[in-house]
Design a protein around this motif. Structure first.
Motif, PDB file in Angstrom:
ATOM      1  N   THR A  46       5.634  -9.871  15.423  1.00 45.37           N
ATOM      2  CA  THR A  46       4.919  -8.799  14.730  1.00 45.37           C
ATOM      3  C   THR A  46       5.855  -8.013  13.807  1.00 45.37           C
ATOM      4  O   THR A  46       5.415  -7.524  12.768  1.00 45.37           O
ATOM      5  CB  THR A  46       4.230  -7.843  15.720  1.00 45.37           C
ATOM      6  OG1 THR A  46       5.190  -7.389  16.679  1.00 45.37           O
ATOM      7  CG2 THR A  46       3.066  -8.512  16.409  1.00 45.37           C
ATOM      8  N   ARG A  47       7.133  -7.904  14.157  1.00 47.41           N
ATOM      9  CA  ARG A  47       8.084  -7.219  13.277  1.00 47.41           C
ATOM     10  C   ARG A  47       8.184  -7.964  11.944  1.00 47.41           C
ATOM     11  O   ARG A  47       8.206  -7.344  10.882  1.00 47.41           O
ATOM     12  CB  ARG A  47       9.462  -7.123  13.914  1.00 47.41           C
ATOM     13  CG  ARG A  47      10.454  -6.347  13.036  1.00 47.41           C
ATOM     14  CD  ARG A  47      11.853  -6.261  13.618  1.00 47.41           C
ATOM     15  NE  ARG A  47      11.833  -5.762  14.980  1.00 47.41           N
ATOM     16  CZ  ARG A  47      12.511  -6.330  15.989  1.00 47.41           C
ATOM     17  NH1 ARG A  47      13.255  -7.404  15.786  1.00 47.41           N
ATOM     18  NH2 ARG A  47      12.458  -5.806  17.197  1.00 47.41           N
ATOM     19  N   ALA A  48       8.215  -9.288  12.008  1.00 45.13           N
ATOM     20  CA  ALA A  48       8.283 -10.076  10.773  1.00 45.13           C
ATOM     21  C   ALA A  48       7.030  -9.849   9.930  1.00 45.13           C
ATOM     22  O   ALA A  48       7.118  -9.712   8.699  1.00 45.13           O
ATOM     23  CB  ALA A  48       8.443 -11.558  11.104  1.00 45.13           C
ATOM     24  N   ILE A  49       5.881  -9.783  10.574  1.00 46.51           N
ATOM     25  CA  ILE A  49       4.637  -9.516   9.842  1.00 46.51           C
ATOM     26  C   ILE A  49       4.677  -8.114   9.244  1.00 46.51           C
ATOM     27  O   ILE A  49       4.340  -7.917   8.072  1.00 46.51           O
ATOM     28  CB  ILE A  49       3.416  -9.689  10.765  1.00 46.51           C
ATOM     29  CG1 ILE A  49       3.281 -11.153  11.184  1.00 46.51           C
ATOM     30  CG2 ILE A  49       2.142  -9.188  10.088  1.00 46.51           C
ATOM     31  CD1 ILE A  49       2.279 -11.401  12.296  1.00 46.51           C
ATOM     32  N   LYS A  50       5.083  -7.136  10.035  1.00 48.60           N
ATOM     33  CA  LYS A  50       5.134  -5.749   9.571  1.00 48.60           C
ATOM     34  C   LYS A  50       6.038  -5.601   8.348  1.00 48.60           C
ATOM     35  O   LYS A  50       5.712  -4.864   7.413  1.00 48.60           O
ATOM     36  CB  LYS A  50       5.617  -4.846  10.707  1.00 48.60           C
ATOM     37  CG  LYS A  50       5.599  -3.373  10.361  1.00 48.60           C
ATOM     38  CD  LYS A  50       6.044  -2.539  11.546  1.00 48.60           C
ATOM     39  CE  LYS A  50       6.140  -1.086  11.189  1.00 48.60           C
ATOM     40  NZ  LYS A  50       6.643  -0.288  12.310  1.00 48.60           N
ATOM     41  N   GLU A  51       7.148  -6.312   8.345  1.00 49.88           N
ATOM     42  CA  GLU A  51       8.087  -6.220   7.223  1.00 49.88           C
ATOM     43  C   GLU A  51       7.579  -6.932   5.979  1.00 49.88           C
ATOM     44  O   GLU A  51       7.940  -6.568   4.861  1.00 49.88           O
ATOM     45  CB  GLU A  51       9.446  -6.787   7.638  1.00 49.88           C
ATOM     46  CG  GLU A  51      10.158  -5.925   8.664  1.00 49.88           C
ATOM     47  CD  GLU A  51      11.411  -6.565   9.228  1.00 49.88           C
ATOM     48  OE1 GLU A  51      11.746  -7.712   8.855  1.00 49.88           O
ATOM     49  OE2 GLU A  51      12.065  -5.911  10.071  1.00 49.88           O
ATOM     50  N   ALA A  52       6.732  -7.943   6.149  1.00 47.48           N
ATOM     51  CA  ALA A  52       6.302  -8.763   5.012  1.00 47.48           C
ATOM     52  C   ALA A  52       4.935  -8.383   4.449  1.00 47.48           C
ATOM     53  O   ALA A  52       4.613  -8.767   3.322  1.00 47.48           O
ATOM     54  CB  ALA A  52       6.284 -10.241   5.420  1.00 47.48           C
ATOM     55  N   VAL A  53       4.140  -7.629   5.202  1.00 49.37           N
ATOM     56  CA  VAL A  53       2.746  -7.385   4.819  1.00 49.37           C
ATOM     57  C   VAL A  53       2.519  -5.878   4.715  1.00 49.37           C
ATOM     58  O   VAL A  53       2.910  -5.118   5.604  1.00 49.37           O
ATOM     59  CB  VAL A  53       1.790  -8.002   5.878  1.00 49.37           C
ATOM     60  CG1 VAL A  53       0.344  -7.738   5.533  1.00 49.37           C
ATOM     61  CG2 VAL A  53       2.058  -9.501   6.005  1.00 49.37           C
ATOM     62  N   ASP A  54       1.850  -5.446   3.634  1.00 53.54           N
ATOM     63  CA  ASP A  54       1.617  -4.018   3.455  1.00 53.54           C
ATOM     64  C   ASP A  54       0.613  -3.489   4.480  1.00 53.54           C
ATOM     65  O   ASP A  54      -0.113  -4.243   5.124  1.00 53.54           O
ATOM     66  CB  ASP A  54       1.159  -3.710   2.027  1.00 53.54           C
ATOM     67  CG  ASP A  54      -0.204  -4.271   1.684  1.00 53.54           C
ATOM     68  OD1 ASP A  54      -1.197  -3.887   2.341  1.00 53.54           O
ATOM     69  OD2 ASP A  54      -0.290  -5.082   0.749  1.00 53.54           O
ATOM     70  N   TYR A  55       0.594  -2.163   4.623  1.00 49.55           N
ATOM     71  CA  TYR A  55      -0.201  -1.499   5.659  1.00 49.55           C
ATOM     72  C   TYR A  55      -1.680  -1.879   5.581  1.00 49.55           C
ATOM     73  O   TYR A  55      -2.293  -2.189   6.606  1.00 49.55           O
ATOM     74  CB  TYR A  55      -0.038   0.025   5.553  1.00 49.55           C
ATOM     75  CG  TYR A  55      -0.726   0.764   6.668  1.00 49.55           C
ATOM     76  CD1 TYR A  55      -0.049   1.037   7.849  1.00 49.55           C
ATOM     77  CD2 TYR A  55      -2.047   1.177   6.550  1.00 49.55           C
ATOM     78  CE1 TYR A  55      -0.676   1.708   8.898  1.00 49.55           C
ATOM     79  CE2 TYR A  55      -2.684   1.847   7.596  1.00 49.55           C
ATOM     80  CZ  TYR A  55      -1.993   2.106   8.759  1.00 49.55           C
ATOM     81  OH  TYR A  55      -2.626   2.752   9.791  1.00 49.55           O
ATOM     82  N   ASP A  56      -2.265  -1.815   4.393  1.00 51.93           N
ATOM     83  CA  ASP A  56      -3.701  -2.093   4.268  1.00 51.93           C
ATOM     84  C   ASP A  56      -4.054  -3.497   4.746  1.00 51.93           C
ATOM     85  O   ASP A  56      -5.081  -3.691   5.403  1.00 51.93           O
ATOM     86  CB  ASP A  56      -4.170  -1.891   2.827  1.00 51.93           C
ATOM     87  CG  ASP A  56      -4.180  -0.424   2.424  1.00 51.93           C
ATOM     88  OD1 ASP A  56      -4.236   0.447   3.319  1.00 51.93           O
ATOM     89  OD2 ASP A  56      -4.143  -0.146   1.207  1.00 51.93           O
ATOM     90  N   HIS A  57      -3.219  -4.474   4.437  1.00 52.03           N
ATOM     91  CA  HIS A  57      -3.487  -5.834   4.888  1.00 52.03           C
ATOM     92  C   HIS A  57      -3.286  -5.972   6.404  1.00 52.03           C
ATOM     93  O   HIS A  57      -4.040  -6.678   7.074  1.00 52.03           O
ATOM     94  CB  HIS A  57      -2.624  -6.843   4.127  1.00 52.03           C
ATOM     95  CG  HIS A  57      -3.109  -7.084   2.740  1.00 52.03           C
ATOM     96  ND1 HIS A  57      -2.581  -6.427   1.650  1.00 52.03           N
ATOM     97  CD2 HIS A  57      -4.106  -7.861   2.268  1.00 52.03           C
ATOM     98  CE1 HIS A  57      -3.216  -6.813   0.559  1.00 52.03           C
ATOM     99  NE2 HIS A  57      -4.153  -7.676   0.912  1.00 52.03           N
ATOM    100  N   ARG A  58      -2.280  -5.277   6.931  1.00 48.87           N
ATOM    101  CA  ARG A  58      -2.098  -5.290   8.388  1.00 48.87           C
ATOM    102  C   ARG A  58      -3.294  -4.642   9.077  1.00 48.87           C
ATOM    103  O   ARG A  58      -3.772  -5.127  10.102  1.00 48.87           O
ATOM    104  CB  ARG A  58      -0.802  -4.585   8.790  1.00 48.87           C
ATOM    105  CG  ARG A  58       0.451  -5.314   8.339  1.00 48.87           C
ATOM    106  CD  ARG A  58       1.732  -4.779   8.944  1.00 48.87           C
ATOM    107  NE  ARG A  58       1.852  -3.360   9.099  1.00 48.87           N
ATOM    108  CZ  ARG A  58       2.402  -2.532   8.217  1.00 48.87           C
ATOM    109  NH1 ARG A  58       2.887  -2.994   7.073  1.00 48.87           N
ATOM    110  NH2 ARG A  58       2.485  -1.232   8.473  1.00 48.87           N
TER     111      ARG A  58
END
Length: 109
Positions: A46-58
């Motif tokens: 999830t850290r990798a996702i958080k770093e690569a994807v902006d808040y709205d998409h998350r």
């Protein structure tokens, strides 16, 4: 782990989000399952996702996760616990997660 109703919901979400036909969405789901099986622990993943994807998409991913959780009409303690963990690790605030859950519930009727 998820049941057939939840698997069908994941396929539906993939079809909608990525404009895929049913077969392509099933193949993408299978590929994602393979990736998840070999992924590092939940925190690093999830850290990798958080770093690569902006808040709205998350946040939209969290809403899709709520769609899956609610798709079978059963919301158990394990699913709630996993959602709390993933929402927190993705950096989505409680308010936005609750709003996403309410939108998912409203689609269920």
């Amino acid at each position: 782990q998820y049941d057939m109703v939840e698997a069908a919901e994941i396929t539906r979400i993939l079809m909608e989000r990525f404009a895929l036909d049913h077969q392509s969405a099933e193949e993408l789901r299978a590929e994602a399952e393979d990736i998840e099986t070999n992924a590092p622990d939940t925190v690093r993943f999830t850290r990798a996702i958080k770093e690569a994807v902006d808040y709205d998409h998350r946040a939209s991913v969290v809403e899709a996760l709520w769609d899956v959780v609610l798709s079978d009409g059963v919301r158990d303690h394990e699913e709630d616990g996993l959602m709390r963990l993933v929402v927190n690790l993705l950096g989505i605030n409680d308010r936005d997660s609750a709003l996403a859950r309410h939108r998912a519930q409203a689609r269920r009727g």
